[in-house]
Design a protein around this motif. Structure first.
Motif, PDB file in Angstrom:
ATOM      1  N   TYR A 164     -58.925 -23.448 -71.598  1.00 34.56           N
ATOM      2  CA  TYR A 164     -58.764 -23.002 -72.973  1.00 34.56           C
ATOM      3  C   TYR A 164     -57.801 -21.749 -73.077  1.00 34.56           C
ATOM      4  O   TYR A 164     -57.357 -21.632 -74.115  1.00 34.56           O
ATOM      5  CB  TYR A 164     -60.141 -22.662 -73.434  1.00 34.56           C
ATOM      6  N   ARG A 165     -57.304 -21.398 -71.799  1.00 29.44           N
ATOM      7  CA  ARG A 165     -56.426 -20.341 -72.099  1.00 29.44           C
ATOM      8  C   ARG A 165     -54.947 -21.092 -71.657  1.00 29.44           C
ATOM      9  O   ARG A 165     -54.027 -20.605 -71.769  1.00 29.44           O
ATOM     10  CB  ARG A 165     -56.496 -19.688 -70.780  1.00 29.44           C
ATOM     11  N   ARG A 166     -55.046 -22.399 -71.664  1.00 32.61           N
ATOM     12  CA  ARG A 166     -53.801 -23.281 -71.380  1.00 32.61           C
ATOM     13  C   ARG A 166     -52.938 -22.684 -70.194  1.00 32.61           C
ATOM     14  O   ARG A 166     -52.005 -23.010 -70.185  1.00 32.61           O
ATOM     15  CB  ARG A 166     -52.876 -23.339 -72.566  1.00 32.61           C
ATOM     16  N   ALA A 167     -53.724 -22.392 -69.029  1.00 33.88           N
ATOM     17  CA  ALA A 167     -53.027 -22.019 -67.742  1.00 33.88           C
ATOM     18  C   ALA A 167     -53.489 -22.848 -66.771  1.00 33.88           C
ATOM     19  O   ALA A 167     -53.758 -22.565 -65.504  1.00 33.88           O
ATOM     20  CB  ALA A 167     -53.731 -20.587 -67.582  1.00 33.88           C
ATOM     21  N   THR A 168     -53.173 -24.130 -66.806  1.00 37.24           N
ATOM     22  CA  THR A 168     -53.368 -25.023 -66.287  1.00 37.24           C
ATOM     23  C   THR A 168     -52.316 -26.257 -66.086  1.00 37.24           C
ATOM     24  O   THR A 168     -52.071 -26.740 -67.433  1.00 37.24           O
ATOM     25  CB  THR A 168     -54.721 -25.673 -65.914  1.00 37.24           C
ATOM     26  N   PHE A 169     -51.888 -26.819 -65.210  1.00 37.06           N
ATOM     27  CA  PHE A 169     -50.910 -28.024 -65.162  1.00 37.06           C
ATOM     28  C   PHE A 169     -51.603 -29.154 -65.493  1.00 37.06           C
ATOM     29  O   PHE A 169     -51.258 -30.265 -65.441  1.00 37.06           O
ATOM     30  CB  PHE A 169     -50.473 -28.320 -63.968  1.00 37.06           C
ATOM     31  N   LEU A 170     -53.086 -29.254 -65.512  1.00 39.74           N
ATOM     32  CA  LEU A 170     -53.822 -30.463 -66.017  1.00 39.74           C
ATOM     33  C   LEU A 170     -54.431 -30.519 -67.286  1.00 39.74           C
ATOM     34  O   LEU A 170     -55.521 -30.969 -67.404  1.00 39.74           O
ATOM     35  CB  LEU A 170     -54.693 -30.696 -64.966  1.00 39.74           C
ATOM     36  N   LEU A 171     -53.630 -29.803 -68.260  1.00 46.47           N
ATOM     37  CA  LEU A 171     -54.201 -29.512 -69.683  1.00 46.47           C
ATOM     38  C   LEU A 171     -54.117 -30.812 -70.183  1.00 46.47           C
ATOM     39  O   LEU A 171     -53.450 -31.918 -69.960  1.00 46.47           O
ATOM     40  CB  LEU A 171     -53.075 -28.751 -70.240  1.00 46.47           C
ATOM     41  N   ASP A 172     -55.127 -31.175 -71.168  1.00 46.40           N
ATOM     42  CA  ASP A 172     -55.540 -32.402 -71.784  1.00 46.40           C
ATOM     43  C   ASP A 172     -55.286 -33.717 -70.806  1.00 46.40           C
ATOM     44  O   ASP A 172     -54.804 -34.854 -71.243  1.00 46.40           O
ATOM     45  CB  ASP A 172     -54.336 -32.568 -72.902  1.00 46.40           C
ATOM     46  N   SER A 173     -56.090 -33.591 -69.873  1.00 51.03           N
ATOM     47  CA  SER A 173     -55.981 -34.442 -68.834  1.00 51.03           C
ATOM     48  C   SER A 173     -57.078 -35.648 -68.933  1.00 51.03           C
ATOM     49  O   SER A 173     -57.013 -36.710 -67.969  1.00 51.03           O
ATOM     50  CB  SER A 173     -55.918 -34.005 -67.396  1.00 51.03           C
ATOM     51  N   ILE A 174     -58.277 -35.390 -69.725  1.00 51.68           N
ATOM     52  CA  ILE A 174     -59.128 -36.674 -69.915  1.00 51.68           C
ATOM     53  C   ILE A 174     -58.399 -37.820 -70.215  1.00 51.68           C
ATOM     54  O   ILE A 174     -57.699 -37.878 -71.220  1.00 51.68           O
ATOM     55  CB  ILE A 174     -60.274 -36.044 -70.655  1.00 51.68           C
ATOM     56  N   GLY A 175     -59.000 -39.031 -69.298  1.00 51.48           N
ATOM     57  CA  GLY A 175     -58.275 -40.253 -69.410  1.00 51.48           C
ATOM     58  C   GLY A 175     -56.953 -40.523 -68.960  1.00 51.48           C
ATOM     59  O   GLY A 175     -56.320 -41.608 -69.012  1.00 51.48           O
TER      60      GLY A 175
END
Length: 467
Positions: A283-294
């Protein structure tokens, strides 16, 4: 002994408070919160006790006994939240603590994601009372603990005359219990234990150039049930062998090569995946796997499973830190992300449902559809063929926003599937986004660290910075 003994018998198990006393503290705390106008409230009361003894070269260095207790209270005024805690369980202190949490909530800005979990997500009484066999008190005294630590250290010294020193051996016996509840009807708690023995020997030799080479390594055994700990002698010998094998190490030239992570370090790689797919980072958008479901995040032959109800599991729990029921699930299927690790708060921030992970993951196991029964460490070295076998990592060089990965490392150089010499003072680097997809094999030499189980992990190619 299971986790169930939390009634009047807990005092005989080394606790000062019974489950009934804890239950009453929670009921009193929630009643006070309701009486002063809280719209919702949650509370948890806990107690821990333990013994830790360390020895060095046969002499006792430290004996520590710990006993602590705490009550934490969260009060909600609509979507405003306040927290307070105390180690005083008197009625006056309960009232002061609830009032402190209430006052903090009064002056806190509203947060649309704040609030207790939805009632349908909370563990039922039956679910919360599940017996996961987590409580095995160890009636070891300081003398007995010191004797075990000495046996561990003595075994290390006896392994080879080049084991000339030690940073010490240690024995630890820890146990705790808690009870929690909230204004939406959740009640639950249990006792748990964690025991360990460890040693850190130092190996010394004279090099061909007449210099002194000293290398340190360590090993430990940690279990909920002390009867399942590895023998002190086995721990000591293995720690010594690890230290000895690092003698006469050298640097290697900078290059790109396959890298095999020892299983204990591969568990850390799995931890990096959990961090990148946890609610706070998302939720902080502090990851390289953002929006990764699917999306494909790991190599296509990998599956990641979670079993929170594993008996005696190091990260087993019938419910999470908010009282949300835990569930068995497949987190990654064929490399494709199926779910995140979310608390109620982070789930609301993302417009999703909680996954029951306030407090972290629960008994993860990474498996490969390519792994064969004979893929022990020796076979994994053969698969590595020519490359770097990593047994120690240093530093915290992971950028979860970009996925960039850079760590100091030590281990062994491998040629034709066989270790040829120790390696030290190098850096390995890559990007986790590519590294996760370049995992080409997992070994059967599984190791469990912090509730994460995985075998040795072979990554197709990484940068190695040496001389």
């Amino acid at each position: 002994m299971s986790q169930r003994p939390m009634s009047g018998s807990t005092k005989s198990q080394g606790f000062a408070f019974t489950r009934e006393q804890f239950q009453q503290i929670i009921e009193d705390t929630l009643a006070i919160a309701a009486s002063i106008g809280a719209s919702d409230a949650a509370a948890e009361v806990s107690e821990g006790a333990g013994l830790s003894v360390s020895v060095r070269k046969g002499e006792i260095e430290n004996v520590e006994r710990n006993r602590d207790k705490s009550l934490g209270v969260t009060v909600f005024l609509g979507q405003r939240r306040g927290n307070a805690s105390t180690s005083d369980f008197s009625q006056a202190a309960l009232g002061q603590t609830v009032r402190a949490a209430y006052d903090i909530a009064r002056f806190t800005a509203e947060d649309p994601a704040a609030g207790l979990p939805d009632a349908e997500d909370l563990a039922t009484h039956e679910e919360a009372a599940a017996d996961l066999d987590l409580f095995h008190p160890w009636a070891v005294d300081a003398e007995g603990a010191a004797a075990l630590a000495r046996r561990c250290e003595d075994a290390a010294f006896a392994t080879d005359r080049r084991i000339t020193n030690s940073e010490g051996g240690a024995t630890s016996a820890q146990q705790s219990h808690f009870w929690a509840g909230n204004s939406r009807g959740f009640r639950g708690g249990y006792a748990s234990s964690r025991h360990s023995i460890s040693v850190a020997p130092i190996a010394t030799m004279r090099t061909a150039k007449g210099q002194t080479d000293m290398q340190r390594d360590a090993w430990y055994s940690s279990m909920r049930d002390a009867m399942e700990l590895a023998s002190p002698e086995a721990v000591g010998r293995y720690a010594a062998e690890r230290a000895l094998s690092r003698l006469n190490g050298r640097k290697i030239a900078t290059r790109e090569a396959p890298v095999l992570f020892e299983s204990s370090l591969a568990a850390g790689m799995l931890g990096a995946y959990v961090q990148a797919t946890s609610g706070g980072a998302l939720y902080r958008r502090a990851t390289f796997l953002l929006d990764s479901i699917g999306q494909q995040a790991l190599a296509a032959h990998l599956d990641l499973d979670e079993e929170p109800h594993l008996r005696k599991g190091k990260a087993s729990a019938p419910f999470d830190d908010e009282g949300v029921r835990t569930r068995r699930r497949r987190v990654v299927d064929g490399g494709v992300v199926q779910s995140y690790f979310l608390s109620s708060y982070s789930a609301r921030k993302l417009g999703l449902k909680t996954t029951g992970h306030a407090g972290g993951s629960q008994n993860l196991k990474l498996g490969s559809r390519l792994t064969q029964p004979g893929d022990h460490l020796e076979q994994m070295l053969r698969k590595l063929h020519r490359g770097f076998f990593v047994t120690e990592l240093m530093g915290q060089g992971v950028n979860y926003v970009t996925g960039d990965y850079s760590r100091g490392a030590a281990g062994y150089w491998v040629e034709n599937g066989r270790i040829v010499h120790p390696v030290h003072e190098v850096t390995i680097a890559g990007n986790l986004r590519e590294m996760f997809k370049q995992i080409v094999a997992l070994g059967t030499d599984t190791y469990t660290m912090g509730g994460k189980t995985v075998g040795s992990m072979l990554i197709e190619r990484m940068k190695i910075a040496g001389t």
